[in-house]
Design a protein around this motif. Structure first.
Motif, PDB file in Angstrom:
ATOM      1  N   LEU A 301     -31.178  -9.089 -46.523  1.00 12.86           N
ATOM      2  CA  LEU A 301     -31.088 -10.048 -47.612  1.00 12.86           C
ATOM      3  C   LEU A 301     -30.462 -11.364 -47.147  1.00 12.86           C
ATOM      4  O   LEU A 301     -29.434 -11.369 -46.482  1.00 12.86           O
ATOM      5  CB  LEU A 301     -30.241  -9.441 -48.738  1.00 12.86           C
ATOM      6  CG  LEU A 301     -29.849 -10.335 -49.911  1.00 12.86           C
ATOM      7  CD1 LEU A 301     -31.072 -10.663 -50.761  1.00 12.86           C
ATOM      8  CD2 LEU A 301     -28.773  -9.664 -50.748  1.00 12.86           C
ATOM      9  N   ALA A 302     -31.091 -12.477 -47.548  1.00 10.32           N
ATOM     10  CA  ALA A 302     -30.500 -13.795 -47.307  1.00 10.32           C
ATOM     11  C   ALA A 302     -29.366 -14.011 -48.303  1.00 10.32           C
ATOM     12  O   ALA A 302     -29.552 -13.854 -49.511  1.00 10.32           O
ATOM     13  CB  ALA A 302     -31.564 -14.885 -47.464  1.00 10.32           C
ATOM     14  N   LEU A 303     -28.192 -14.369 -47.804  1.00  6.83           N
ATOM     15  CA  LEU A 303     -27.025 -14.545 -48.661  1.00  6.83           C
ATOM     16  C   LEU A 303     -26.894 -15.990 -49.137  1.00  6.83           C
ATOM     17  O   LEU A 303     -27.247 -16.925 -48.423  1.00  6.83           O
ATOM     18  CB  LEU A 303     -25.750 -14.150 -47.910  1.00  6.83           C
ATOM     19  CG  LEU A 303     -25.662 -12.700 -47.423  1.00  6.83           C
ATOM     20  CD1 LEU A 303     -24.304 -12.453 -46.774  1.00  6.83           C
ATOM     21  CD2 LEU A 303     -25.912 -11.713 -48.557  1.00  6.83           C
ATOM     22  N   THR A 304     -26.371 -16.142 -50.343  1.00  8.49           N
ATOM     23  CA  THR A 304     -26.045 -17.452 -50.891  1.00  8.49           C
ATOM     24  C   THR A 304     -24.784 -17.979 -50.194  1.00  8.49           C
ATOM     25  O   THR A 304     -24.114 -17.237 -49.466  1.00  8.49           O
ATOM     26  CB  THR A 304     -25.777 -17.355 -52.389  1.00  8.49           C
ATOM     27  OG1 THR A 304     -24.629 -16.502 -52.575  1.00  8.49           O
ATOM     28  CG2 THR A 304     -26.977 -16.781 -53.141  1.00  8.49           C
ATOM     29  N   PRO A 305     -24.415 -19.252 -50.409  1.00  7.20           N
ATOM     30  CA  PRO A 305     -23.145 -19.734 -49.839  1.00  7.20           C
ATOM     31  C   PRO A 305     -21.952 -18.855 -50.223  1.00  7.20           C
ATOM     32  O   PRO A 305     -21.064 -18.622 -49.404  1.00  7.20           O
ATOM     33  CB  PRO A 305     -23.029 -21.145 -50.416  1.00  7.20           C
ATOM     34  CG  PRO A 305     -24.449 -21.596 -50.579  1.00  7.20           C
ATOM     35  CD  PRO A 305     -25.191 -20.358 -51.014  1.00  7.20           C
ATOM     36  N   LEU A 347     -25.366  -7.307 -56.056  1.00  8.74           N
ATOM     37  CA  LEU A 347     -25.543  -8.470 -55.180  1.00  8.74           C
ATOM     38  C   LEU A 347     -26.201  -9.624 -55.927  1.00  8.74           C
ATOM     39  O   LEU A 347     -25.814 -10.787 -55.783  1.00  8.74           O
ATOM     40  CB  LEU A 347     -26.380  -8.082 -53.966  1.00  8.74           C
ATOM     41  CG  LEU A 347     -25.698  -7.178 -52.939  1.00  8.74           C
ATOM     42  CD1 LEU A 347     -26.726  -6.558 -52.002  1.00  8.74           C
ATOM     43  CD2 LEU A 347     -24.668  -7.976 -52.131  1.00  8.74           C
ATOM     44  N   ARG A 348     -27.174  -9.279 -56.752  1.00  8.71           N
ATOM     45  CA  ARG A 348     -27.888 -10.318 -57.502  1.00  8.71           C
ATOM     46  C   ARG A 348     -27.037 -10.863 -58.638  1.00  8.71           C
ATOM     47  O   ARG A 348     -26.916 -12.079 -58.812  1.00  8.71           O
ATOM     48  CB  ARG A 348     -29.205  -9.735 -58.037  1.00  8.71           C
ATOM     49  CG  ARG A 348     -30.086 -10.742 -58.759  1.00  8.71           C
ATOM     50  CD  ARG A 348     -31.381 -10.066 -59.216  1.00  8.71           C
ATOM     51  NE  ARG A 348     -31.110  -8.893 -60.030  1.00  8.71           N
ATOM     52  CZ  ARG A 348     -30.771  -8.948 -61.317  1.00  8.71           C
ATOM     53  NH1 ARG A 348     -30.654 -10.116 -61.915  1.00  8.71           N
ATOM     54  NH2 ARG A 348     -30.545  -7.842 -61.991  1.00  8.71           N
ATOM     55  N   LEU A 352     -24.537 -13.219 -54.830  1.00  7.45           N
ATOM     56  CA  LEU A 352     -24.255 -13.109 -53.402  1.00  7.45           C
ATOM     57  C   LEU A 352     -25.494 -13.235 -52.534  1.00  7.45           C
ATOM     58  O   LEU A 352     -25.379 -13.487 -51.331  1.00  7.45           O
ATOM     59  CB  LEU A 352     -23.562 -11.776 -53.111  1.00  7.45           C
ATOM     60  CG  LEU A 352     -22.196 -11.580 -53.784  1.00  7.45           C
ATOM     61  CD1 LEU A 352     -21.687 -10.165 -53.562  1.00  7.45           C
ATOM     62  CD2 LEU A 352     -21.200 -12.608 -53.265  1.00  7.45           C
ATOM     63  N   GLY A 353     -26.684 -13.030 -53.124  1.00  6.04           N
ATOM     64  CA  GLY A 353     -27.918 -13.095 -52.352  1.00  6.04           C
ATOM     65  C   GLY A 353     -29.028 -13.781 -53.127  1.00  6.04           C
ATOM     66  O   GLY A 353     -28.939 -13.971 -54.345  1.00  6.04           O
TER      67      GLY A 353
END
Length: 461
Positions: A301-305, A347-348, A352-353
């Protein structure tokens, strides 16, 4: 072919990737063993998880899995980097992200050339991690001048490759014949050359400053130093490498094993000690050089900042002063990362991602009674799937570089991040990965809203 009779950038990229993979398999036979291991592991994972295979197929990601690779090269001058950017543009690959590896003791800064839109990534996600040598980090002025001179004298692209890039830029594309020639000519840039351009004494001096400096400055071109397939289970791949007697790294770089993979995990076999001929006298002198190795990666998963900040904090805590060389590192990593949520919904919901949104296959217009995203997901109207991380991790990249440059070699370059200088050399700005992932997520949500709106309007009629 396109309507202009040009070969599409995706097809050129695929042709180049296939040619490079074949070349590297010939040059480094162990790479073929890695491909066999990854194919076996991926096959077992998919056979044991039909839902995963169905999900990958539905998201358009299954076909890319078998052809997914990233390569890595190192260039020596701004001119080489700028021309490399123009070459990759022909293949629909653009610079994404800036990585300063000098803080980890590697005298380079880097970007990754890759497709930037979902269509291109699903067609062929080939990426090349491209590093520019930082000569200003060589303290010895005489050696810095020697390396500068060596790099100024070489020409890493053929005349015909340059002409074809100029043709692409002038005409807006390449036809099939020109594209085939382009692939053949550009491949020469990445080919291994066992003859150095220096004598053994010069090589040793540059090697003593840093092995990577010798690797870049002492050869005719930026030989591809690894070509990495993607696995669905890197732990199983690591075990299989060791079972086959392949000299693999002791530690997998990146986050620990999780139910929901995040970012990027990498392992590799140690760099090969290869025979080279130094330019001493009429017949030269034989010696050895280590540069090329084999790597396997698992993407998640690509993570957010927000997610990335948590990841970086936890990774720093796990590494401590000893880094990934600590004897209990993997255990400590697992313990520390227990604080990182490990299910998709959390996570969503915690931001976080990044996620792709789509209408469920079972969607029916008469089931729309709410517009709240969470309610639509809970009601089975909308599905959310992870946006795959397409980029790299500087700590992991440095860890792989260092382990394959001898393991014990350490440098203490200060934090001298120089993105503006890098972009000046590149001749363009690098794209921000977070911006690209955010745009992907936003586009998927807009598509869902449009489809729901159209379905609602149709139902009212």
């Amino acid at each position: 072919m396109t309507e202009n009779d040009f070969m599409s950038e995706h097809d050129i990229r695929t042709a180049f990737f296939q040619a490079m993979s074949q070349m590297y398999r010939t040059e480094v036979p162990l790479y073929g063993d890695l491909l066999d291991i990854v194919d076996d592991v991926n096959g077992k994972v998919l056979a044991g998880s039909p839902d995963l295979e169905l999900d990958l197929r539905r998201r358009g990601e299954l076909d890319r899995l078998g052809q997914e690779r990233h390569g890595a090269i190192r260039v020596g001058t701004a001119a080489e980097l700028s021309m490399m950017r123009r070459v990759f543009a022909v293949m629909g690959m653009h610079p994404v992200g800036y990585y300063d590896l000098s803080v980890a003791g590697v005298p380079v800064h880097s970007t990754a050339f890759r497709p930037v839109k979902l269509e291109g990534l699903n067609r062929n996600p080939f990426r090349v991690f491209t590093s520019l040598l930082r000569l200003e980090l060589i303290d010895d002025h005489a050696l810095r001048a020697e390396a500068t001179k060596l790099l100024s004298q070489r020409k890493i692209f053929t005349d015909r490759a340059i002409a074809l890039v100029e043709q692409f830029e002038r005409d807006g594309g390449l036809d099939g014949e020109s594209a085939t020639e382009f692939v053949r000519e550009v491949l020469e840039t990445f080919r291994w050359h066992s003859d150095t351009v220096v004598d053994s004494e010069t090589y040793e001096k540059l090697h003593d400053v840093h092995r990577l400096i010798a690797d870049v400055a002492c050869f005719r071109g930026p030989h591809i130093n690894h070509l990495t397939p993607r696995t669905l289970d890197i732990d199983a791949a690591q075990e299989e490498m060791q079972a086959r007697g392949i000299n693999a790294k002791d530690v997998i770089e990146g986050p620990p094993r999780r139910e929901v993979p995040i970012l990027l995990r990498q392992t590799s076999f140690k760099a090969l000690e290869e025979e080279v001929r130094f330019n001493d006298g009429a017949n030269g002198v034989m010696g050895t050089h280590t540069a090329r190795f084999g790597e396997i990666e698992q993407r998640g998963l690509a993570l957010t900042p927000k997610g990335r900040a948590l990841y970086d904090t936890l990774l720093d805590a796990a590494r401590g002063e000893e880094g990934s060389q600590a004897h209990n590192y993997e255990q400590r990593l697992q313990e520390v990362f227990a604080r990182f949520p490990d299910d998709l919904n959390t996570l969503r919901q915690e931001g976080l991602g990044y996620f792709n949104y789509r209408l469920a296959d079972s969607f029916k217009p008469d089931r729309i009674g709410v517009s709240d995203l969470e309610a639509l997901i809970a009601g089975g109207v909308v599905e959310a799937s992870p946006v795959i991380y397409e980029d790299f991790l500087p700590v992991s990249a440095a860890g792989v570089f260092q382990s394959n440059l001898g393991g014990t070699e350490q440098r203490s370059y200060s934090a001298t991040e120089a993105q503006a200088d890098f972009e000046k050399a590149l001749g363009a700005n690098v794209a921000d990965p977070f911006t690209l992932y955010e745009a992907m997520e936003a586009a998927s949500m807009a598509s869902v809203r449009a489809a729901l709106g159209a379905a609602t309007a149709s139902d009212k009629r």
